[in-house]
Design a protein around this motif. Sequence first.
Motif, PDB file in Angstrom:
ATOM      1  N   TRP A  20      26.633  23.117 -23.116  1.00  0.00           N
ATOM      2  CA  TRP A  20      26.021  24.335 -23.261  1.00  0.00           C
ATOM      3  C   TRP A  20      25.302  24.798 -21.784  1.00  0.00           C
ATOM      4  CZ3 TRP A  20      27.448  27.578 -26.449  1.00  0.00           C
ATOM      5  CH2 TRP A  20      27.745  27.262 -27.881  1.00  0.00           C
ATOM      6  N   THR A  21      24.878  23.936 -21.239  1.00  0.00           N
ATOM      7  CA  THR A  21      24.196  24.217 -19.657  1.00  0.00           C
ATOM      8  C   THR A  21      25.397  25.008 -19.036  1.00  0.00           C
ATOM      9  OG1 THR A  21      22.657  22.347 -19.921  1.00  0.00           O
ATOM     10  CG2 THR A  21      23.054  23.427 -17.766  1.00  0.00           C
ATOM     11  N   PRO A  22      26.526  24.570 -18.550  1.00  0.00           N
ATOM     12  CA  PRO A  22      27.490  25.388 -17.932  1.00  0.00           C
ATOM     13  C   PRO A  22      27.594  26.918 -18.609  1.00  0.00           C
ATOM     14  CG  PRO A  22      28.355  23.099 -18.044  1.00  0.00           C
ATOM     15  CD  PRO A  22      27.123  23.266 -18.969  1.00  0.00           C
ATOM     16  N   ILE A  23      27.524  26.726 -19.883  1.00  0.00           N
ATOM     17  CA  ILE A  23      28.019  28.260 -20.575  1.00  0.00           C
ATOM     18  C   ILE A  23      26.689  29.080 -20.188  1.00  0.00           C
ATOM     19  CG2 ILE A  23      28.005  29.274 -22.826  1.00  0.00           C
ATOM     20  CD1 ILE A  23      29.601  26.762 -23.771  1.00  0.00           C
ATOM     21  N   ASP A  24      25.413  28.722 -20.349  1.00  0.00           N
ATOM     22  CA  ASP A  24      24.383  29.439 -20.063  1.00  0.00           C
ATOM     23  C   ASP A  24      24.370  29.602 -18.582  1.00  0.00           C
ATOM     24  OD1 ASP A  24      22.982  29.293 -22.489  1.00  0.00           O
ATOM     25  OD2 ASP A  24      21.940  27.549 -22.106  1.00  0.00           O
ATOM     26  N   ILE A  25      24.559  28.820 -17.521  1.00  0.00           N
ATOM     27  CA  ILE A  25      24.815  29.384 -16.215  1.00  0.00           C
ATOM     28  C   ILE A  25      25.613  30.509 -16.027  1.00  0.00           C
ATOM     29  CG2 ILE A  25      25.505  28.557 -13.985  1.00  0.00           C
ATOM     30  CD1 ILE A  25      22.928  27.280 -14.779  1.00  0.00           C
ATOM     31  N   PHE A  26      26.842  30.567 -16.496  1.00  0.00           N
ATOM     32  CA  PHE A  26      27.908  31.530 -16.377  1.00  0.00           C
ATOM     33  C   PHE A  26      27.225  32.940 -17.092  1.00  0.00           C
ATOM     34  CE2 PHE A  26      31.166  28.136 -17.307  1.00  0.00           C
ATOM     35  CZ  PHE A  26      31.238  27.760 -16.234  1.00  0.00           C
ATOM     36  N   SER A  27      26.799  32.719 -18.111  1.00  0.00           N
ATOM     37  CA  SER A  27      26.041  33.920 -19.004  1.00  0.00           C
ATOM     38  C   SER A  27      24.925  34.549 -18.223  1.00  0.00           C
ATOM     39  CB  SER A  27      25.945  33.869 -20.344  1.00  0.00           C
ATOM     40  OG  SER A  27      24.824  32.806 -20.339  1.00  0.00           O
ATOM     41  N   GLN A  28      23.985  33.890 -17.643  1.00  0.00           N
ATOM     42  CA  GLN A  28      22.889  34.180 -16.908  1.00  0.00           C
ATOM     43  C   GLN A  28      23.492  34.943 -15.593  1.00  0.00           C
ATOM     44  OE1 GLN A  28      20.250  30.786 -16.504  1.00  0.00           O
ATOM     45  NE2 GLN A  28      20.163  30.628 -18.762  1.00  0.00           N
ATOM     46  N   ARG A  29      24.324  34.354 -15.026  1.00  0.00           N
ATOM     47  CA  ARG A  29      24.737  34.839 -13.866  1.00  0.00           C
ATOM     48  C   ARG A  29      25.464  36.072 -13.896  1.00  0.00           C
ATOM     49  NH1 ARG A  29      25.890  30.446  -8.872  1.00  0.00           N
ATOM     50  NH2 ARG A  29      23.975  29.198  -9.384  1.00  0.00           N
ATOM     51  N   LEU A  30      26.258  36.350 -15.013  1.00  0.00           N
ATOM     52  CA  LEU A  30      27.019  37.557 -15.187  1.00  0.00           C
ATOM     53  C   LEU A  30      25.784  38.426 -15.639  1.00  0.00           C
ATOM     54  CD1 LEU A  30      29.908  35.908 -17.000  1.00  0.00           C
ATOM     55  CD2 LEU A  30      30.262  37.346 -15.053  1.00  0.00           C
ATOM     56  N   MET A  31      24.818  38.097 -16.441  1.00  0.00           N
ATOM     57  CA  MET A  31      23.892  39.279 -16.743  1.00  0.00           C
ATOM     58  C   MET A  31      23.168  39.807 -15.672  1.00  0.00           C
ATOM     59  SD  MET A  31      22.253  38.036 -20.337  1.00  0.00           S
ATOM     60  CE  MET A  31      22.048  36.312 -19.989  1.00  0.00           C
ATOM     61  N   VAL A  32      22.752  38.796 -14.790  1.00  0.00           N
ATOM     62  CA  VAL A  32      22.026  39.384 -13.844  1.00  0.00           C
ATOM     63  C   VAL A  32      22.602  39.943 -12.527  1.00  0.00           C
ATOM     64  CG1 VAL A  32      19.916  37.711 -14.042  1.00  0.00           C
ATOM     65  CG2 VAL A  32      21.314  37.100 -12.441  1.00  0.00           C
ATOM     66  N   GLN A  33      23.847  39.942 -12.416  1.00  0.00           N
ATOM     67  CA  GLN A  33      24.557  40.573 -11.359  1.00  0.00           C
ATOM     68  C   GLN A  33      24.539  42.174 -11.334  1.00  0.00           C
ATOM     69  OE1 GLN A  33      28.811  39.188 -11.124  1.00  0.00           O
ATOM     70  NE2 GLN A  33      29.283  40.555 -12.869  1.00  0.00           N
ATOM     71  N   GLY A  34      24.234  42.400 -12.528  1.00  0.00           N
ATOM     72  CA  GLY A  34      24.347  44.001 -12.514  1.00  0.00           C
ATOM     73  C   GLY A  34      23.339  44.700 -11.750  1.00  0.00           C
ATOM     74  N   GLY A  35      22.401  44.390 -11.602  1.00  0.00           N
ATOM     75  CA  GLY A  35      21.544  44.769 -10.509  1.00  0.00           C
ATOM     76  C   GLY A  35      21.239  46.473 -10.563  1.00  0.00           C
ATOM     77  N   ILE A  36      20.767  46.973  -9.345  1.00  0.00           N
ATOM     78  CA  ILE A  36      20.566  48.352  -9.193  1.00  0.00           C
ATOM     79  C   ILE A  36      21.669  48.816  -8.483  1.00  0.00           C
ATOM     80  CG2 ILE A  36      19.288  50.241  -8.488  1.00  0.00           C
ATOM     81  CD1 ILE A  36      16.853  48.081  -8.605  1.00  0.00           C
ATOM     82  N   GLY A  37      22.506  49.913  -9.058  1.00  0.00           N
ATOM     83  CA  GLY A  37      23.687  50.444  -8.044  1.00  0.00           C
ATOM     84  C   GLY A  37      24.356  51.602  -8.887  1.00  0.00           C
ATOM     85  N   GLY A  38      23.682  52.653  -8.721  1.00  0.00           N
ATOM     86  CA  GLY A  38      24.238  53.677  -9.568  1.00  0.00           C
ATOM     87  C   GLY A  38      23.313  54.232 -10.742  1.00  0.00           C
ATOM     88  N   SER A  39      23.614  55.172 -11.277  1.00  0.00           N
ATOM     89  CA  SER A  39      22.902  55.867 -12.367  1.00  0.00           C
ATOM     90  C   SER A  39      23.052  54.983 -13.607  1.00  0.00           C
ATOM     91  CB  SER A  39      23.558  57.317 -12.707  1.00  0.00           C
ATOM     92  OG  SER A  39      24.744  57.229 -13.128  1.00  0.00           O
ATOM     93  N   SER A  40      24.182  54.383 -13.836  1.00  0.00           N
ATOM     94  CA  SER A  40      24.045  53.232 -14.891  1.00  0.00           C
ATOM     95  C   SER A  40      23.498  51.983 -14.869  1.00  0.00           C
ATOM     96  CB  SER A  40      25.295  53.181 -15.567  1.00  0.00           C
ATOM     97  OG  SER A  40      26.230  52.422 -14.240  1.00  0.00           O
ATOM     98  N   GLY A  41      22.968  51.755 -13.828  1.00  0.00           N
ATOM     99  CA  GLY A  41      22.563  50.615 -13.366  1.00  0.00           C
ATOM    100  C   GLY A  41      23.518  49.283 -13.119  1.00  0.00           C
ATOM    101  N   ILE A  42      24.571  49.516 -13.303  1.00  0.00           N
ATOM    102  CA  ILE A  42      25.858  48.509 -13.096  1.00  0.00           C
ATOM    103  C   ILE A  42      26.024  48.518 -11.472  1.00  0.00           C
ATOM    104  CG2 ILE A  42      27.844  47.797 -13.664  1.00  0.00           C
ATOM    105  CD1 ILE A  42      27.407  49.377 -16.116  1.00  0.00           C
ATOM    106  N   ASN A  43      26.348  47.418 -11.155  1.00  0.00           N
ATOM    107  CA  ASN A  43      26.638  47.005  -9.628  1.00  0.00           C
ATOM    108  C   ASN A  43      28.253  47.463  -9.476  1.00  0.00           C
ATOM    109  OD1 ASN A  43      27.053  46.142  -7.117  1.00  0.00           O
ATOM    110  ND2 ASN A  43      26.045  44.149  -7.449  1.00  0.00           N
ATOM    111  N   LYS A  44      28.636  48.390  -8.758  1.00  0.00           N
ATOM    112  CA  LYS A  44      29.737  48.727  -8.351  1.00  0.00           C
ATOM    113  C   LYS A  44      30.562  47.796  -7.935  1.00  0.00           C
ATOM    114  CE  LYS A  44      28.762  53.432  -8.597  1.00  0.00           C
ATOM    115  NZ  LYS A  44      28.945  54.002  -9.883  1.00  0.00           N
ATOM    116  N   ASN A  45      30.103  46.540  -7.421  1.00  0.00           N
ATOM    117  CA  ASN A  45      30.790  45.554  -6.768  1.00  0.00           C
ATOM    118  C   ASN A  45      30.554  44.257  -7.169  1.00  0.00           C
ATOM    119  OD1 ASN A  45      32.563  47.163  -5.063  1.00  0.00           O
ATOM    120  ND2 ASN A  45      30.727  47.307  -3.704  1.00  0.00           N
TER     121      ASN A  45
END
Length: 121
Positions: A20-45
């Motif tokens: 479960w630890t690697p799965i948590d690492i993947f999911s957490q990193r994928l969740m926080v990569q969105g950041g601020i980037g446009g009107s939808s708040g989703i990172n374009k890159n």
Amino acid sequence: MASANAIAGLTAAMAAQLVWTPIDIFSQRLMVQGGIGGSSGINKNPRYSGQIDASRKIVRLDGVRGLYRGFGMSTVTYVPIFWASYSISQRVMWGGYSCYLEKKENGSGGCVSPSAKTDNG
């Protein structure tokens, strides 16, 4: 018996966290990569394009150790849960199995409760 339950709980928690630890690492990193980037708040890159891409990049940059950040804390968090549930689940499973055997062999509805010998192996 308490020490056997502690060892079983520790073993179960560590085995679960290995998965479960690697799965948590993947999911957490994928969740926080969105950041601020446009009107939808989703990172374009996005930094990662999915779990496989994330796993490759994490291993390349941080090594296999990067997949297990937080392993110790997760194990410490979940050991009490596994430790407590091991004894209870063992009694429930052995109780149900002994009822099945008693009904099969004798045709009666009585159940045999687990003895001290059952708990030790």
